[in-house]
Each structure stands twice: as C-alpha cells, then as structure tokens.
Enzyme design. Structure first.
Site, PDB file in Angstrom:
ATOM      1  N   GLU A  85       0.826  -1.204   0.000  1.00 25.39           N
ATOM      2  CA  GLU A  85       0.000   0.000   0.000  1.00 25.39           C
ATOM      3  C   GLU A  85       0.861   1.255   0.000  1.00 25.39           C
ATOM      4  O   GLU A  85       0.528   2.250  -0.637  1.00 25.39           O
ATOM      5  CB  GLU A  85      -0.943  -0.003   1.197  1.00 25.39           C
ATOM      6  N   TYR A 137     -14.115  27.297   2.237  1.00 23.26           N
ATOM      7  CA  TYR A 137     -13.974  25.886   1.894  1.00 23.26           C
ATOM      8  C   TYR A 137     -12.784  25.599   0.994  1.00 23.26           C
ATOM      9  O   TYR A 137     -12.324  24.469   0.939  1.00 23.26           O
ATOM     10  CB  TYR A 137     -15.274  25.274   1.346  1.00 23.26           C
ATOM     11  N   ILE A 157      -6.794   4.445   8.546  1.00 19.25           N
ATOM     12  CA  ILE A 157      -7.538   5.601   8.064  1.00 19.25           C
ATOM     13  C   ILE A 157      -8.359   6.221   9.190  1.00 19.25           C
ATOM     14  O   ILE A 157      -8.757   7.377   9.103  1.00 19.25           O
ATOM     15  CB  ILE A 157      -8.384   5.281   6.815  1.00 19.25           C
ATOM     16  N   GLU A 158      -8.562   5.474  10.276  1.00 18.75           N
ATOM     17  CA  GLU A 158      -9.220   6.037  11.456  1.00 18.75           C
ATOM     18  C   GLU A 158      -8.389   7.185  12.029  1.00 18.75           C
ATOM     19  O   GLU A 158      -8.908   8.242  12.374  1.00 18.75           O
ATOM     20  CB  GLU A 158      -9.408   4.968  12.546  1.00 18.75           C
ATOM     21  N   LYS A 184     -11.761   4.064   1.201  1.00 12.48           N
ATOM     22  CA  LYS A 184     -10.587   3.423   0.618  1.00 12.48           C
ATOM     23  C   LYS A 184     -11.100   2.341  -0.334  1.00 12.48           C
ATOM     24  O   LYS A 184     -11.444   1.239   0.098  1.00 12.48           O
ATOM     25  CB  LYS A 184      -9.755   2.829   1.767  1.00 12.48           C
TER      26      LYS A 184
END
Length: 123
Positions: A24, A56, A75-76, A102
């Site tokens: 990855e 934004y 990813i947390e 993901k």
C-alpha cells in the site's frame, strides 16, 4: 443557544500511501474524503462576510495537506487528524465529521470500498 449551519465538502479525492501493508505504501491508491462541518452562525449569514465562516478552499487545502502527507497505518487515525485540524483551523467550527473511503482496501473479496467516519467536537 447559538444557531449553526453545515458546510460539507463531498468526495474530495487524493492519491496517498496509507495502509498497513508495504504494498500500500509502495503502490499508493486513491482516497475519498467527506468533511461535514457544523459552523456557528456568527455574522456570516447576515452580513455575507467570508471572514466569519469557513472558507472551503482553505478547508480543502488542509484536508489535502493531511491526506497526502505522512503515511498512516489506519484511516481512522487519518480521519481524526483531519477532523481535529479543521476544528482548530476554523474557530467557527463546533463539530467536524470526517469520512474516508478506501476503494482498494486489501480484503479477500469484492467490495466497493471501506469507509471510516470520525466525529470530533471542538474544544
């Protein structure tokens, strides 16, 4: 109680190298981010003033900087950093809810994507 409104950035796409597996990091992949920001009303709505709301474009740049920055295994952890950063960067933000998708998660089967959602309340 102060009135609030929502600003949402949907499906922001970035190429990054997050994940537990060495492949990855080596290959990288696309990640998709949604950020939902609960913003204290202040004077922005009544006076049409950018200085009293969340720009934004700047929020997108902050998300991009974090997601394309250093590698995270989870990813947390990435979602939490994005949420905390947006709350800290914009003092009008009361709560940030960040989802990261993901699509190419290394799982032994077929799926659209893995998604993690984290919510952070401003301090």
């Amino acid at each position: 109680m102060t009135a609030t409104y929502m600003i949402t950035l949907k499906n922001c796409a970035f190429f990054a190298r997050h994940g537990v597996l060495d492949e990855e990091e080596f290959l990288g992949q696309r990640f998709f981010v949604d950020a939902e920001l609960e913003v204290e009303q202040g004077t922005a709505l009544m006076e049409d003033c950018i200085d009293d709301t969340v720009h934004y474009g700047i929020a997108f740049a902050e998300i991009e900087r974090i997601v394309t920055g250093r590698r995270r295994y989870l990813i947390e952890a990435l979602a939490l950093e994005v949420a905390k950063t947006l709350c800290a960067r914009f003092n009008q933000v009361r709560r940030a809810k960040v989802s990261i998708r993901k699509p190419n998660a290394p799982v032994p089967g077929i799926l659209d994507y893995v998604e993690v959602t984290v919510e952070h309340v401003a301090e």
